[in-house]
Scaffold this motif. Sequence first.
Motif, short mmCIF file in Angstrom:
data_model
loop_
_atom_site.label_atom_id
_atom_site.label_comp_id
_atom_site.label_asym_id
_atom_site.label_seq_id
_atom_site.Cartn_x
_atom_site.Cartn_y
_atom_site.Cartn_z
N ASN A 1 -1.09 -2.48 -58.80
CA ASN A 1 -0.66 -3.21 -57.64
C ASN A 1 -1.01 -4.43 -57.45
N CYS B 1 1.37 2.66 -52.93
CA CYS B 1 0.74 4.03 -53.49
C CYS B 1 1.52 5.07 -52.66
N ILE C 1 2.58 7.71 -55.44
CA ILE C 1 1.39 8.82 -55.92
C ILE C 1 2.48 10.22 -56.19
N ILE D 1 -4.22 4.16 -61.10
CA ILE D 1 -3.84 3.12 -60.19
C ILE D 1 -4.93 1.98 -60.02
N ASN E 1 -5.62 -1.28 -58.31
CA ASN E 1 -5.57 -2.65 -57.25
C ASN E 1 -6.17 -3.76 -57.27
N LEU F 1 -8.49 6.72 -51.55
CA LEU F 1 -7.57 6.95 -52.54
C LEU F 1 -8.41 7.90 -53.67
N VAL G 1 -8.39 5.79 -59.45
CA VAL G 1 -7.85 4.79 -58.53
C VAL G 1 -9.26 3.76 -58.47
#
Length: 237
Positions: free
Chosen positions: A88, A122, A126, A137, A139, A169, A180
């Motif tokens: 992301n 997300c 997911i 993931i 971010n 998360l 994450v």
Amino acid sequence: MQEFTGKTVVVTGAAGNLGRATARAFARRGARLALIDLNPDALQSARNALPEGCDSAVFAADLLDPAAVADTIAAVKKRFGAIHVLANIAGGFAMGPALHETTDEQWNSLMDLNLRTVFNCCRAAIPEIPDRAGGRIVNISARAAVRGAGHMAPYCASKAAVITLTESLSEELKDRGITVNCILPGTLDTPENRSAMPDAEHDAWVPLDALADVILFLASDAARCVTGAAVPVYGRS
Ligand SMILES: NC(=O)c1ccc[n+]([C@@H]2O[C@H](COP(=O)([O-])OP(=O)(O)OC[C@H]3O[C@@H](n4cnc5c(N)ncnc54)[C@H](OP(=O)(O)O)[C@@H]3O)[C@@H](O)[C@H]2O)c1
């Protein structure tokens, strides 16, 4: 076989500075790439810069529109199957007035750009990340998340919320074997930053390729036991 051969990597903000560098780095290690951004022409140009032979596709979407995000993830699934890595990266920065003079539009704009985009992506992606298959993931928060600065409250607050979203998360997904994490970049060495700060020491900033390397590490098998982390990447800035 390379490290990400057979893995599908979704990169948001793929037409931007860090998104392009990250997509190229994953492509060089064998990943299949789903590139998401707002502008279709910019996306195509990012795709054209990938190494030859990379299996990639572009998906133009406004990440603030939940229906568009859901449609995009469905299209990614149709094209590639399961998603293994969600990076992301879409987000951005704006200075503003003092907090007491900040408008609703200014506040909402940065919260949307930096936080809602991550939430929307997300939420949609997911369910498409398989259990116990090395799901990742990553971010992008910012150094400014850990210490607020004047005239930057909406930006700092939005990036701070990315850290706690990441932590929440990571708890929710750890038993599915999905990690994450988020990264806190210092100033990145981008053309925009160079033109905004021509007299700064540019060599002290974080090169885009160096930040992409950290994203790849967090997406790799080597980082399988790292989750819920906020990793500072400040260079010498
Ligand atoms: N640059 C820095 O010094 C720095 C420092 C710390 C953290 N960061 C973070 O690192 C990330 C990447 O930064 P960058 O410098 O590479 O930024 P960038 O070049 O502006 O790239 C961000 C990309 O996200 C896209 N985007 C924005 N809103 C979107 C939306 N609603 N839907 C789909 N795409 C959207 C932008 O499209 P448009 O250009 O068409 O709007 C742009 O292509 C960001 O999260 C940023 O906050 C950057």
